[in-house]
Every structure is written in structure tokens, then in C-alpha cells.
Design a protein around this motif. Structure first.
Motif, PDB file in Angstrom:
ATOM      1  N   UNK A  24       0.838  -1.193   0.000  1.00 29.04           N
ATOM      2  CA  UNK A  24       0.000   0.000   0.000  1.00 29.04           C
ATOM      3  C   UNK A  24       0.876   1.247   0.000  1.00 29.04           C
ATOM      4  N   UNK A  25       0.383   2.305  -0.634  1.00 24.71           N
ATOM      5  CA  UNK A  25       1.070   3.588  -0.596  1.00 24.71           C
ATOM      6  C   UNK A  25       2.052   3.830  -1.715  1.00 24.71           C
ATOM      7  N   UNK A  26       2.267   2.842  -2.581  1.00 26.29           N
ATOM      8  CA  UNK A  26       3.202   2.987  -3.693  1.00 26.29           C
ATOM      9  C   UNK A  26       2.434   2.859  -5.000  1.00 26.29           C
ATOM     10  N   UNK A  27       2.431   3.910  -5.849  1.00 28.32           N
ATOM     11  CA  UNK A  27       1.681   3.826  -7.108  1.00 28.32           C
ATOM     12  C   UNK A  27       2.297   2.824  -8.069  1.00 28.32           C
ATOM     13  N   UNK A  28       1.463   2.284  -8.946  1.00 22.93           N
ATOM     14  CA  UNK A  28       1.953   1.315  -9.924  1.00 22.93           C
ATOM     15  C   UNK A  28       2.903   1.961 -10.929  1.00 22.93           C
ATOM     16  N   UNK A  29       2.611   3.192 -11.312  1.00 21.00           N
ATOM     17  CA  UNK A  29       3.452   3.870 -12.303  1.00 21.00           C
ATOM     18  C   UNK A  29       3.603   5.334 -11.911  1.00 21.00           C
ATOM     19  N   UNK A  30       4.568   5.987 -12.514  1.00 21.45           N
ATOM     20  CA  UNK A  30       4.855   7.382 -12.194  1.00 21.45           C
ATOM     21  C   UNK A  30       3.717   8.283 -12.659  1.00 21.45           C
ATOM     22  N   UNK A  31       3.380   9.267 -11.852  1.00 17.76           N
ATOM     23  CA  UNK A  31       2.384  10.254 -12.237  1.00 17.76           C
ATOM     24  C   UNK A  31       3.022  11.385 -13.023  1.00 17.76           C
ATOM     25  N   UNK A  32       2.254  12.416 -13.334  1.00 13.83           N
ATOM     26  CA  UNK A  32       2.783  13.551 -14.112  1.00 13.83           C
ATOM     27  C   UNK A  32       3.999  14.213 -13.464  1.00 13.83           C
ATOM     28  N   UNK A  33       4.057  14.160 -12.140  1.00 11.01           N
ATOM     29  CA  UNK A  33       5.168  14.791 -11.431  1.00 11.01           C
ATOM     30  C   UNK A  33       6.274  13.806 -11.078  1.00 11.01           C
ATOM     31  N   UNK A  34       6.186  12.577 -11.597  1.00 13.82           N
ATOM     32  CA  UNK A  34       7.210  11.577 -11.294  1.00 13.82           C
ATOM     33  C   UNK A  34       7.020  10.997  -9.908  1.00 13.82           C
TER      34      UNK A  34
END
Length: 231
Positions: A24-34
Motif C-alpha cells: 500500500x502507498x506505492x503507485x503502480x506507475x509514475x504520475x505527471x510529477x514523477x
């Protein structure tokens, strides 16, 4: 998280697929801000193959549990067909505020994406995409008004935030949900109590489906045990 830590979270491995226990708490992939994300660690999951695996589906950043990766292009295509056709059986555990009066049932509410200047969210919309979730009560603490309930949730469709919106729309939001909870943006520091408990993937036609379970994360254990979980 380091690559070695992610390797220790592999629940299943074969020539086509990996199933890992996503923290939990870790996104699967980077968002727009990395920022930190699981995909950045996938090179450590090659296990002898020339390229790292890739996501066959996704879990929300704050959701833990079973996550499927395809180990190469053909595997990803096969897994993609299984996910899109509803051929993969997914089971989630959630702790919700209050809870249903019934011991089991189906939530059938179409969903659509609502875009605002402040961001987006999913909402129940009669003109939205069909969305169904089966639920079953596994345990309770207190009554349906002031207590909490341990639910098994089975999404029959795969809409974004489906389980979170469906539970909230029924009047029993998932604990720790900052978007769909009783007071949006306020969780009192409580993490989301939603866990991808099990998955069953019929990957090989001549074999039984590959079925895997993930133990619930530490932050859910207190509430689970209050509802009768013996683990």
C-alpha cells in the motif's frame, strides 16, 4: 522500496506471468510529477529474461495485494484479453464504516468520471458505464450504524475506483478513503482499508486456474481482528 524487497513479495512466477503482493502507498506507475513507483523496480523482476515485466492491470496507489505482471509482449496480450473479458476472478477485502444490513448482495450502479478544476473523481451516473460488485459480509464489529464491517468484494466489472465508489454510494465508505469517505480529504491519518486478497487466472487452457492469495497489510489487522479475523 528496493528491488530485493519487491522480489520477496513475488507470490507466483512462471514463464508468462508474475503475481506480486503490492504494498500500500506505492503507485503502480509514475504520475505527471514523477516520484517513486513500482514500475521503476521492475528490472529487478526479470529473473533471466531480457526485458522486465509490465503491468497487466493496475491497483490504486493505496490498495495493497495481488497484482499481475506479464513477462513479455505475448503474455501481456493474453492477460489483457482475460482481464477485458472478465475471465479473471478477483477478490478484495475491505473494512467499511457501518455496513450493509444484508449478509450478501450485488451493487449495480453505473459509473462515470467527473472532471473538475480541482481534480477528478468517479461518480454514480445513470448514463455511465455499467458497473457491478458482489459483496459478502465476513465479520462485524458493532452495529451497522456505529460499527464497522469486514467485507469480501468481487468486482464483476473493472471500472476505476469501482469498489470505493460503490461502497460509499451504499452509505458504507471504506475506512481511510480520502476521496470517497464521509469527509473528503480527511482520514485522520488512517490508510485505505482495501486489499486485493486473491486472484485466479485461467492462463493455461489445459490446467487449473492459477490461484494466489496475499496476506492483509499490517495497517488493516487491528480492524480485521475487531471484526473476527483470526490471522
Amino acid at each position: 522500496m528496493k528491488a530485493e524487497e519487491l522480489q520477496a513479495r513475488v507470490l507466483h512466477r512462471d514463464g508468462l506471468m508474475l503475481i506480486i503482493d503490492k504494498p500500500a502507498g506505492l503507485p503502480c506507475h509514475a504520475g505527471p510529477k514523477g516520484g517513486s513507483n513500482l514500475e521503476a523496480l521492475f528490472d529487478g523482476l526479470r529473473f533471466g529474461l531480457p526485458k522486465p515485466p509490465a503491468l497487466a492491470h493496475r491497483l490504486d496507489r493505496d490498495t495493497s495485494g495481488c497484482l499481475v505482471l506479464g513477462r513479455h509482449r505475448k503474455a501481456l496480450a493474453k492477460l489483457g484479453r482475460l482481464f477485458s473479458s472478465g475471465g479473471i476472478d478477483k477478490t478484495y477485502w475491505a473494512i467499511v464504516s457501518g455496513g450493509p444490513v444484508e449478509e450478501s448482495g450485488r451493487i449495480d450502479k453505473p459509473l462515470s468520471k467527473l472532471n473538475k478544476k480541482s481534480g477528478w473523481k468517479m461518480v454514480v451516473d445513470p448514463d455511465g458505464q455499467p458497473s457491478q460488485t458482489d459483496f459478502r459480509v465476513l465479520g462485524r464489529a458493532g452495529d451497522v450504524n456505529g460499527g464497522m464491517t469486514w467485507l469480501e468484494l468481487k468486482p464483476l466489472t473493472g471500472r476505476t475506483h469501482q469498489l470505493r465508489v460503490h461502497c460509499a454510494s451504499m452509505g458504507w465508505p471504506i475506512l481511510g478513503d480520502p476521496v470517497y469517505g464521509p469527509v473528503p480529504g480527511e482520514t485522520g491519518g488512517m490508510p485505505l482499508h482495501l486489499h486485493a486478497r486473491a486472484i485466479s487466472v485461467p492462463l493455461y487452457p489445459s490446467r487449473d486456474a492459477i490461484s494466489v492469495t496475499a496476506e492483509p497489510p499490517a495497517h488493516m489487522l487491528k480492524a480485521l481482528r475487531a471484526c473476527g479475523y483470526a490471522g
